[in-house]
Design an enzyme around this catalytic site. Structure first.
Site: not given
Length: 292
Positions: A44, A107, A133, A138, A161, A203
């Site tokens: 990202t 989305y 992840y 987000r 993550k 991370i």
């Protein structure tokens, strides 16, 4: 396999908006010298959402080449279409990559079964270690610990993550997935607490500009010297917070330019330059951290 301070690396761009490979090479050297444990290329923070597929692949391959085996490289391979994530996964197989970081589909908001089938298809598409992840803020979807436990049974799925900031998940995931399943924080503000509870590392966005401090902090933490690590964490706390004062990676790119780590703080639309109001806030965080 993956522990300590890992950086979610920015992708430097020149004034025309093209990838600046000279600055990218300099960033790799910076992290090798600072003791960063691994570089995540095209996550990202690397603006994977606005680079083309070919740019995405080239940035990862160049990063592997610049690293020359001196630091682990993890490729961001997430997509909201399973076939696209599979394509990335297969393109990085046999390139010297150490692993892939695959974000939950964004989305389209799949169910937990959809998430399981998505990651299962990716994991089975190529023999590359996979790190899940989860970043609901987000993507709009939360990969629940019970689904992670199902995925952890697949040979290539080695860790996660977790950017939820929910520290209760560290113990929950360990109970469901076992001690050897790698847990990495994706939240700088709570990263040290995450490791203190048994996580394996972070991370980090902050590591882009405070690489040596972050490497030392997590080395101390993993050695059980939590209070010594907290001294560093307190000094960096304003950075952890204010590097997200506007959409990431806008603040961290601005900060990296101020420190001479990259030539330009150029972004791809729809991201725009750091606002005049935010600049002094980020600058003060750099001062508080002892970087300026």
């Amino acid at each position: 396999m993956f522990t300590g301070s890992m950086v979610a690396l920015v992708t430097p761009l020149d004034e025309a908006g093209n990838v600046d490979y000279k600055s990218l090479q300099n960033l790799v050297e910076y992290h090798v010298n600072a003791g960063t444990s691994a570089i995540i290329s095209m996550g990202t923070t690397g603006e994977s959402a606005t680079l083309s597929v070919e740019e995405h692949v080239e940035v990862v391959l160049k990063t592997i080449a610049f690293a020359a085996g001196r630091i682990k490289i993890i490729a961001g391979t997430g997509a909201n279409a399973t076939h696209e994530a599979i394509e990335f996964n297969q393109r990085f197989a046999n390139t010297g990559i150490d692993g892939c970081l695959t974000v939950t589909p964004y989305y389209n908001r799949p169910t937990q079964e959809g998430l399981y089938q998505h990651f299962k298809a990716i994991a089975e598409s190529a023999d590359v270690p996979q790190i899940l992840y989860n970043v609901p803020a987000r993507t709009g979807v939360d990969l629940l610990p019970e689904t992670v436990a199902r995925l952890a049974k697949l040979p290539n799925v080695i860790g996660i993550k977790d950017a939820t900031g929910d520290l209760a998940r560290v113990n929950k995931t360990r109970e469901l997935c076992g001690e050897n399943f790698i847990q990495l924080s994706g939240d700088d503000l709570t990263g040290l607490d995450f490791v203190a509870l048994g996580g394996h590392g972070v991370i980090s966005v902050t590591a882009n500009i405070a690489a040596a401090d972050m490497a030392e902090m997590f080395k101390l933490a993993l050695d059980g010297q939590i209070e010594e690590a907290r001294l560093i964490d307190r000094r960096l706390s304003a950075l952890h917070k204010n590097l997200f004062i506007e959409s990431s990676p806008t603040p961290v790119k601005w900060a990296a330019k101020q420190l001479g780590l990259i030539e330009n703080a150029q972004l791809r639309l729809p991201l725009v330059d750091l606002s005049d109001a935010a600049e002094p806030v980020v600058r003060q965080a750099l001062v508080d951290a002892g970087l300026l």
